[in-house]
Design an enzyme around this catalytic site. Structure first.
Site, mmCIF file in Angstrom:
data_model
loop_
_atom_site.group_PDB
_atom_site.id
_atom_site.type_symbol
_atom_site.label_atom_id
_atom_site.label_comp_id
_atom_site.label_asym_id
_atom_site.label_seq_id
_atom_site.Cartn_x
_atom_site.Cartn_y
_atom_site.Cartn_z
ATOM 1 N N HIS A 242 0.794 -1.237 0.000
ATOM 2 C CA HIS A 242 0.000 0.000 0.000
ATOM 3 C C HIS A 242 0.825 1.285 0.000
ATOM 4 O O HIS A 242 0.379 2.305 -0.498
ATOM 5 C CB HIS A 242 -1.034 0.000 1.140
ATOM 6 C CG HIS A 242 -0.468 0.283 2.501
ATOM 7 N ND1 HIS A 242 0.146 -0.680 3.252
ATOM 8 C CD2 HIS A 242 -0.412 1.436 3.231
ATOM 9 C CE1 HIS A 242 0.547 -0.144 4.404
ATOM 10 N NE2 HIS A 242 0.223 1.144 4.413
ATOM 11 N N ASP A 243 2.061 1.238 0.516
ATOM 12 C CA ASP A 243 2.884 2.454 0.534
ATOM 13 C C ASP A 243 4.011 2.415 -0.494
ATOM 14 O O ASP A 243 4.967 3.190 -0.398
ATOM 15 C CB ASP A 243 3.447 2.677 1.948
ATOM 16 C CG ASP A 243 2.391 3.302 2.869
ATOM 17 O OD1 ASP A 243 1.451 3.944 2.337
ATOM 18 O OD2 ASP A 243 2.489 3.132 4.092
ATOM 19 N N LYS A 246 5.670 5.489 -2.051
ATOM 20 C CA LYS A 246 6.644 6.325 -1.330
ATOM 21 C C LYS A 246 8.037 6.221 -1.955
ATOM 22 O O LYS A 246 8.932 6.982 -1.601
ATOM 23 C CB LYS A 246 6.674 5.919 0.146
ATOM 24 C CG LYS A 246 5.434 6.400 0.894
ATOM 25 C CD LYS A 246 5.513 6.133 2.380
ATOM 26 C CE LYS A 246 4.256 6.686 3.077
ATOM 27 N NZ LYS A 246 4.158 6.222 4.455
ATOM 28 N N HIS A 271 1.827 9.509 -2.750
ATOM 29 C CA HIS A 271 2.202 8.081 -2.785
ATOM 30 C C HIS A 271 1.048 7.161 -3.204
ATOM 31 O O HIS A 271 1.287 6.119 -3.797
ATOM 32 C CB HIS A 271 2.829 7.629 -1.449
ATOM 33 C CG HIS A 271 1.874 7.355 -0.341
ATOM 34 N ND1 HIS A 271 1.321 8.345 0.441
ATOM 35 C CD2 HIS A 271 1.353 6.180 0.131
ATOM 36 C CE1 HIS A 271 0.516 7.791 1.340
ATOM 37 N NE2 HIS A 271 0.517 6.490 1.171
ATOM 38 N N HIS A 295 -6.521 3.985 -0.340
ATOM 39 C CA HIS A 295 -6.340 3.642 1.083
ATOM 40 C C HIS A 295 -6.269 4.840 2.020
ATOM 41 O O HIS A 295 -6.355 4.682 3.232
ATOM 42 C CB HIS A 295 -5.143 2.680 1.284
ATOM 43 C CG HIS A 295 -3.783 3.314 1.287
ATOM 44 N ND1 HIS A 295 -3.108 3.635 0.125
ATOM 45 C CD2 HIS A 295 -2.947 3.680 2.303
ATOM 46 C CE1 HIS A 295 -1.925 4.159 0.445
ATOM 47 N NE2 HIS A 295 -1.805 4.205 1.766
ATOM 48 N N HIS A 296 -6.150 6.076 1.437
ATOM 49 C CA HIS A 296 -6.201 7.276 2.305
ATOM 50 C C HIS A 296 -7.501 8.045 2.101
ATOM 51 O O HIS A 296 -7.629 9.173 2.578
ATOM 52 C CB HIS A 296 -4.990 8.181 2.049
ATOM 53 C CG HIS A 296 -3.742 7.675 2.719
ATOM 54 N ND1 HIS A 296 -3.544 7.756 4.094
ATOM 55 C CD2 HIS A 296 -2.644 7.065 2.214
ATOM 56 C CE1 HIS A 296 -2.367 7.220 4.400
ATOM 57 N NE2 HIS A 296 -1.798 6.763 3.264
ATOM 58 N N ASP A 324 -4.146 0.648 8.650
ATOM 59 C CA ASP A 324 -3.011 1.563 8.506
ATOM 60 C C ASP A 324 -2.918 2.478 9.728
ATOM 61 O O ASP A 324 -1.847 2.664 10.309
ATOM 62 C CB ASP A 324 -3.235 2.389 7.222
ATOM 63 C CG ASP A 324 -1.954 3.054 6.737
ATOM 64 O OD1 ASP A 324 -0.866 2.649 7.197
ATOM 65 O OD2 ASP A 324 -2.060 3.974 5.893
HETATM 66 FE FE FE2 Z 1 0.751 3.066 5.437
HETATM 67 FE FE FE2 Z 2 -0.224 5.239 2.952
#
Ligand code: FE2
Ligand code: FE2
Length: 378
Positions: A242-243, A246, A271, A295-296, A324
């Protein structure tokens, strides 16, 4: 020309006539001479039997009852063994009821005629007998045909069953091969996903293990929600990646202690979209890229990057969003020490229904009240 209608016959028939009186044989032969039959005569039962043994292919046998040495009934009892398909006609000098009953029972007689006979009556009777013989021949032919076809069907059936068995075996082998290659692909996917997740984390050692932890917590929530195995697998993979976006955010920003500037914050926020752009072209049997993109996102529309609301956000993304937050708040960060699971639970309880999906929060609260922090660790 006969004065009565005869049934047309399909075959030329052989007839055997047995009588000890020469005159009777002569009259009978004369009567039948023009009828197109293949006539044979015998002056005794013994001679009749020897003719039958040499050529048992007679359609009709006519025998006198009263003969020296052997009666007609005795003769027919033996004759039917040699020539079972022939029609049997008994000639009697008088209506001897006992002889007739005996003839029917043991000799298998189809008809009896009394002497003297009327020519027309004899021709008609013989014609009817032969017509009956033809019907029996036809019946036997059809019987044979049915038997032959049955045998062929049984053979065909056996052949088909064997084919089905072989095909089933082949399919089972193919299914096993497919399963093996699917397992292999899963293993490769698993290894690739883990490798990518490690690459991302290697740039930000402070968040080491974050993605694995999020994947684990999201998986626990998904199982509690009784989602399908496919959804759980998608959540697990999306959690692990999920990240990944980044990777495009400068490491100094990711590892910076203290508060980020507004611009730095905006860079971190890219990201989700970065991850989507990286993953969207990869053929994975789950909507991983979409789940990670969202996811955010938050229930009230305050999230990023699209500001989606409520059920516009994929369920899988809502679960990863909550997992998260739980992981991030429980763990240590460059800019603050670990806040602990209690603080994470407090956060999701306060923002239940506004930032976080109410049902998912309730599931988490259930896990926490039943098992405490351990509930989020497998
Ligand atoms: Fe995360
Ligand atoms: Fe994230």
């Amino acid at each position: 020309m006969n004065s009565f209608p005869l049934i047309p016959l399909k075959h030329r028939h052989s007839i055997l006539i047995i009588d000890d009186e020469e005159a009777i044989l002569d009259i009978m032969a004369m009567t039948l001479a023009d009828e197109g039959y293949d006539l044979h005569t015998a002056s005794s039962a013994k001679e009749g039997l020897s003719i039958l043994k040499k050529s048992p292919d007679f359609s009709l046998i006519i025998s006198d009852q009263m003969m020296p040495g052997m009666t007609g009934v005795q003769f027919f009892t033996e004759a039917r063994e040699i020539c079972p398909n022939a029609m049997r006609v008994l000639l009697t000098g008088y209506a001897d009821i006992d002889a007739i009953i005996q003839a029917i029972n043991s000799g298998g007689i189809h008809l009896y005629l009394t002497k003297p006979w009327h020519k027309d009556e004899l021709l008609l009777s013989i014609n009817q007998m032969l017509s009956k013989a033809e019907l029996l021949i036809e019946n036997r032919r059809l019987d044979e045909l049915v038997k032959k076809q049955n045998t062929e069907l049984i053979e065909l059936n056996r052949h088909l069953e064997e084919k089905v068995r072989q095909k089933t075996l082949h399919l089972a082998q193919r299914a096993e091969e497919l399963k093996a290659s699917y397992d292999k692909i899963q293993l490769i996917l698993e290894g690739t996903v883990l490798a990518i997740s490690k690459i991302v984390e290697s740039r930000d050692p402070y968040t080491a293990g974050h993605e694995q932890q999020v994947a684990r917590i999201a998986g626990i929530i998904a199982r509690k929600m009784a989602l399908s195995e496919d959804q759980i697998e998608a959540i697990r993979i999306a959690g692990l990646l999920h990240d990944i976006g980044k990777i495009a955010v400068p490491a100094e920003i990711l590892t910076k202690p203290g508060q980020l500037s507004r611009l730095e914050m905006e860079m971190v926020k890219t990201h989700s979209q970065n991850a989507y752009d990286i993953l969207k072209t990869i053929e994975i049997p789950y909507p991983i890229a979409q789940i990670i993109l969202q996811h955010h996102e938050r229930i009230d529309g305050s999230g990023y990057p699209q500001g989606l609301k409520g059920e516009e956000i994929l369920l899988e993304a809502r679960i990863i969003g909550v997992a998260d937050v739980i992981e991030a708040m429980s763990a240590h960060r460059p800019y603050r020490p670990a806040l602990g699971i209690e603080r994470a639970i407090e956060e999701i309880t306060q923002k239940r229904g506004s930032l976080y999906d109410a049902h998912i929060v309730d599931i988490c609260l259930g896990i926490y009240s039943d098992e405490g922090q351990k509930g989020f660790m497998e």
